[in-house]
Design an enzyme around this catalytic site. Structure first.
Site, PDB file in Angstrom:
ATOM      1  N   LYS A 291      -6.102  41.823  43.765  1.00 40.56           N
ATOM      2  CA  LYS A 291      -4.657  42.014  43.946  1.00 40.56           C
ATOM      3  C   LYS A 291      -4.374  43.332  44.674  1.00 40.56           C
ATOM      4  O   LYS A 291      -3.576  43.380  45.609  1.00 40.56           O
ATOM      5  CB  LYS A 291      -3.989  42.023  42.567  1.00 40.56           C
ATOM      6  CG  LYS A 291      -2.485  41.877  42.614  1.00 40.56           C
ATOM      7  CD  LYS A 291      -1.855  42.115  41.271  1.00 40.56           C
ATOM      8  CE  LYS A 291      -2.203  41.071  40.245  1.00 40.56           C
ATOM      9  NZ  LYS A 291      -1.735  41.424  38.891  1.00 40.56           N
TER      10      LYS A 291
ATOM     11  N   ASN B 205      17.925  38.388  27.535  1.00 36.32           N
ATOM     12  CA  ASN B 205      17.177  37.150  27.762  1.00 36.32           C
ATOM     13  C   ASN B 205      17.469  36.106  26.683  1.00 36.32           C
ATOM     14  O   ASN B 205      17.512  34.908  26.967  1.00 36.32           O
ATOM     15  CB  ASN B 205      15.670  37.439  27.859  1.00 36.32           C
ATOM     16  CG  ASN B 205      15.285  37.881  29.266  1.00 36.32           C
ATOM     17  OD1 ASN B 205      16.136  37.983  30.151  1.00 36.32           O
ATOM     18  ND2 ASN B 205      14.015  38.153  29.490  1.00 36.32           N
TER      19      ASN B 205
ATOM     20  N   ALA C 129      22.449  22.201  33.066  1.00 35.00           N
ATOM     21  CA  ALA C 129      21.621  21.418  32.132  1.00 35.00           C
ATOM     22  C   ALA C 129      20.506  20.731  32.909  1.00 35.00           C
ATOM     23  O   ALA C 129      20.623  20.475  34.098  1.00 35.00           O
ATOM     24  CB  ALA C 129      22.486  20.387  31.416  1.00 35.00           C
ATOM     25  N   GLY C 130      19.416  20.437  32.220  1.00 33.81           N
ATOM     26  CA  GLY C 130      18.298  19.772  32.885  1.00 33.81           C
ATOM     27  C   GLY C 130      17.079  19.766  31.991  1.00 33.81           C
ATOM     28  O   GLY C 130      17.197  19.546  30.777  1.00 33.81           O
TER      29      GLY C 130
ATOM     30  N   GLY D 101      11.943  27.851  31.560  1.00 39.53           N
ATOM     31  CA  GLY D 101      10.520  28.161  31.444  1.00 39.53           C
ATOM     32  C   GLY D 101      10.279  29.512  32.081  1.00 39.53           C
ATOM     33  O   GLY D 101      11.189  30.335  32.159  1.00 39.53           O
TER      34      GLY D 101
ATOM     35  N   CYS E  43       9.134  34.729  31.142  1.00 43.22           N
ATOM     36  CA  CYS E  43       9.989  35.663  30.404  1.00 43.22           C
ATOM     37  C   CYS E  43      10.784  35.011  29.279  1.00 43.22           C
ATOM     38  O   CYS E  43      10.543  35.291  28.109  1.00 43.22           O
ATOM     39  CB  CYS E  43      10.933  36.360  31.375  1.00 43.22           C
ATOM     40  SG  CYS E  43      10.036  37.238  32.670  1.00 43.22           S
TER      41      CYS E  43
ATOM     42  N   LYS F 204      10.884  27.447  38.539  1.00 44.19           N
ATOM     43  CA  LYS F 204      12.174  27.394  39.225  1.00 44.19           C
ATOM     44  C   LYS F 204      11.898  27.538  40.722  1.00 44.19           C
ATOM     45  O   LYS F 204      10.766  27.857  41.098  1.00 44.19           O
ATOM     46  CB  LYS F 204      13.129  28.473  38.708  1.00 44.19           C
ATOM     47  CG  LYS F 204      12.716  29.905  39.028  1.00 44.19           C
ATOM     48  CD  LYS F 204      13.810  30.866  38.599  1.00 44.19           C
ATOM     49  CE  LYS F 204      13.520  32.269  39.088  1.00 44.19           C
ATOM     50  NZ  LYS F 204      14.548  33.226  38.709  1.00 44.19           N
TER      51      LYS F 204
HETATM   52  C1  UGA Z   1      14.699  36.014  33.556  1.00 41.28           C
HETATM   53  C2  UGA Z   1      16.071  36.731  33.503  1.00 41.28           C
HETATM   54  O1  UGA Z   1      17.058  35.932  34.159  1.00 41.28           O
HETATM   55  C3  UGA Z   1      15.981  38.095  34.188  1.00 41.28           C
HETATM   56  O2  UGA Z   1      17.223  38.777  34.080  1.00 41.28           O
HETATM   57  C4  UGA Z   1      14.886  38.906  33.491  1.00 41.28           C
HETATM   58  O3  UGA Z   1      14.711  40.179  34.097  1.00 41.28           O
HETATM   59  C5  UGA Z   1      13.571  38.148  33.597  1.00 41.28           C
HETATM   60  O4  UGA Z   1      13.714  36.863  32.971  1.00 41.28           O
HETATM   61  C6  UGA Z   1      12.523  38.950  32.902  1.00 41.28           C
HETATM   62  O5  UGA Z   1      12.608  39.080  31.673  1.00 41.28           O
HETATM   63  O6  UGA Z   1      11.683  39.566  33.563  1.00 41.28           O
HETATM   64  P1  UGA Z   1      13.399  34.650  35.432  1.00 41.28           P
HETATM   65  O7  UGA Z   1      12.329  34.413  34.413  1.00 41.28           O
HETATM   66  O8  UGA Z   1      13.011  35.047  36.817  1.00 41.28           O
HETATM   67  O9  UGA Z   1      14.420  35.767  34.922  1.00 41.28           O
HETATM   68  O10 UGA Z   1      14.183  33.274  35.543  1.00 41.28           O
HETATM   69  P2  UGA Z   1      15.690  32.775  35.336  1.00 41.28           P
HETATM   70  O11 UGA Z   1      16.408  32.786  36.614  1.00 41.28           O
HETATM   71  O12 UGA Z   1      16.315  33.454  34.165  1.00 41.28           O
HETATM   72  O13 UGA Z   1      15.413  31.253  34.954  1.00 41.28           O
HETATM   73  C7  UGA Z   1      14.670  30.943  33.770  1.00 41.28           C
HETATM   74  C8  UGA Z   1      14.548  29.462  33.578  1.00 41.28           C
HETATM   75  O14 UGA Z   1      15.800  28.914  33.197  1.00 41.28           O
HETATM   76  C9  UGA Z   1      14.108  28.674  34.803  1.00 41.28           C
HETATM   77  O15 UGA Z   1      13.153  27.717  34.395  1.00 41.28           O
HETATM   78  C10 UGA Z   1      15.379  28.023  35.296  1.00 41.28           C
HETATM   79  O16 UGA Z   1      15.155  26.839  35.983  1.00 41.28           O
HETATM   80  C11 UGA Z   1      16.091  27.776  33.977  1.00 41.28           C
HETATM   81  N1  UGA Z   1      17.560  27.658  34.081  1.00 41.28           N
HETATM   82  C12 UGA Z   1      18.295  28.683  34.570  1.00 41.28           C
HETATM   83  C13 UGA Z   1      18.196  26.493  33.636  1.00 41.28           C
HETATM   84  O17 UGA Z   1      17.532  25.543  33.162  1.00 41.28           O
HETATM   85  N2  UGA Z   1      19.552  26.415  33.721  1.00 41.28           N
HETATM   86  C14 UGA Z   1      20.317  27.423  34.203  1.00 41.28           C
HETATM   87  O18 UGA Z   1      21.548  27.273  34.240  1.00 41.28           O
HETATM   88  C15 UGA Z   1      19.669  28.586  34.648  1.00 41.28           C
END
Ligand code: UGA
Length: 446
Positions: free
Chosen positions: A35, A217, A261-262, A266, A269, A332
């Site tokens: 890395k 979170n 919704a879905g 995952g 985090c 995602k």
């Molecule tokens: C998440 C938080 O959003 C960040 O603020 C945080 O810094 C980060 O974790 C961390 O702790 O480091 P991230 O894991 O990149 O960020 O992803 P998200 O955008 O939060 O999405 C998480 C999951 O929720 C994905 O699987 C996404 O598809 C799902 N999701 C999101 C839904 O199913 N519905 C939604 O409306 C939004």
């Protein structure tokens, strides 16, 4: 400032590059030689929009270096900890071994000069109480090392922008006022350009700053599970959860974001953070305060089972020998991250039920092949859907949302689309002759 970032994964590498981007001299330290050598050449080891450009620019300008040699910590004024805190195998709690190792390395190699202390700033997501414990380790070292906790809120897929233009910055400072002021001044100096742009700053003590991160979170996870619970209600009543989310989202107190919704949340985090938070609450004797997160987790995992049920139901109840095309495998879009990916979990479950599962993903092809998942990894959508009995959209990458249902129909065996993210226009697909099945989204006139 002369800054170091220990741990060059998603969080650390992006933080290092962004700190160099705002003008600091930055060294990224990691134990992973492969890395480090990629990063040192200005090549991104993971998929993150906008990151390769910042990385290359700063490496070329010689403001950003990466190394496996911790001796380079010796002339740093500020050392961030950005290592991972994954879930412990078979347990809910967080694995703290990388944070502890990072602190040991820093204690050994940091070299405060004269009157100037070195500030160690933790960015990793940790169980509340960690900062106090680590501050004691730094004090016991006999070196002039101070600790602040400075949680990170970046989202994968938006990491560079979230770091350069955060919603807020949080400092967790030592209780002792004078020491806290010294730590604050060093962080203020580091983030001067970001703070000058009007970014809100919240200053708190150690436990508050640690809790802010897991609270945020947990709230986001709860919001997603709330709307997924409403999807379950829609499924048995004929409601449409996307309309429901739209309607409640107009209430500013609720807000429209994170109501998609879905197949659920995952990634590296949200799932592990809510579990580690529950484990920590148990240790602190207040597990009742977070019992609801167990339900949040359960609702989330039920959505995966529901997606598998929809696939099974669409082929008459038995997946054995049937071909399922899965569009999108990462947790995602706009990332190649497969950690706790609902899409990958669903694909594997389909496969274990005897389905021939063909997957296509814009960023995870190489990693999926390397892992030998038993899934049939294809390069193109056309290739993945050829002869399919069911097509499942599980990760809503832009290119999948733009697919033409009429063209796609000519490739499949049975035109059944399961929209695991409620991201497609059901009427468009139905009009093209597809059976459309969403998640809590019956196809209604209104
Ligand atoms: C998440 C938080 O959003 C960040 O603020 C945080 O810094 C980060 O974790 C961390 O702790 O480091 P991230 O894991 O990149 O960020 O992803 P998200 O955008 O939060 O999405 C998480 C999951 O929720 C994905 O699987 C996404 O598809 C799902 N999701 C999101 C839904 O199913 N519905 C939604 O409306 C939004």
């Amino acid at each position: 400032m002369r800054i170091a970032v220990v741990g060059c994964g998603y969080l650390g590498a992006v933080h290092a590059a962004c700190m160099a981007e705002i003008g600091h001299d930055v060294v990224g330290v990691d134990v992973d030689e492969a890395k480090v050598s990629l990063l040192a050449r200005g090549e991104a080891p993971f998929h993150e929009p906008g990151f390769p450009e910042v990385l290359r620019r700063c490496v070329e300008a010689e403001r950003l270096r990466f190394t496996t040699d911790p001796a380079l910590l010796a002339d740093r004024e500020l050392i961030f900890i950005g290592v991972g805190t994954p879930q412990l195998a078979g347990r809910l709690g967080a694995d703290m071994r990388y944070v502890d190792a990072a602190v040991r390395t820093i204690v050994e190699h940091a070299a405060p000069a004269g009157e100037r202390p070195v500030l160690v700033a933790g960015k990793s997501t940790v169980p509340v109480g960690t900062a106090e414990r680590l501050a004691a380790v730094l004090t016991a070292s006999g070196k002039d090392l101070l600790l602040a906790w400075n949680p990170e809120f970046l989202r994968e897929g938006h990491a560079v922008n979230d770091t350069l233009h955060p919603d807020r910055i949080v400092y967790g400072l030592p209780e002792d006022r004078a020491t806290g002021e010294v730590a604050k001044a060093i962080l203020d100096n580091c983030y001067a350009t970001i703070l000058d742009a009007g970014t809100p700053l919240v200053v708190a003590n150690y436990p508050t700053s640690e809790l802010v991160k897991v609270a945020a979170n947990s709230f986001l996870a709860t919001k997603i599970s709330f709307i997924n619970a409403m999807a379950e209600l829609c499924e048995v009543t004929g409601g449409d959860v996307t309309r429901l989310a739209e309607a409640i989202g107009f209430d500013e107190r609720i807000g429209a974001q994170f109501l998609q919704a879905g197949i659920g949340f995952g990634g590296g985090c949200l799932p592990k953070d809510i579990r580690a938070f529950m484990a920590r609450a148990g240790e602190l004797g207040v597990d009742g305060a977070l019992t609801f997160l167990r339900e949040v987790d359960a609702i989330n995992l039920r959505r995966r089972s529901h997606a598998v049920f929809l696939a099974e139901d669409s082929v008459g109840g038995n997946l054995a020998g049937r071909t399922v095309a899965v569009l999108g495998v990462t947790f995602k879009p706009d990332t190649d991250d497969l950690r706790d990916s609902p899409a990958l979990d669903i694909a594997r479950r389909l496969s274990s039920r005897g389905a021939v599962v063909r997957v296509v993903d814009p960023a995870a092809t190489a990693e999926l092949r390397r892992r030998q998942t038993g899934l049939d990894v294809r390069e193109s959508v056309e290739d993945a859907v050829a002869g399919a009995d069911v097509v499942m959209l599980l990760t809503p990458w832009r290119q999948f949302l733009d697919l033409d249902p009429a063209t796609l129909k000519s490739h499949v065996n049975h035109p059944v689309i399961i929209d695991g993210r409620n991201a497609l226009d059901p009427h468009l697909w139905q009009d093209a002759g597809w059976t459309y099945r969403g998640m809590g989204r019956g196809v209604a006139t209104w």
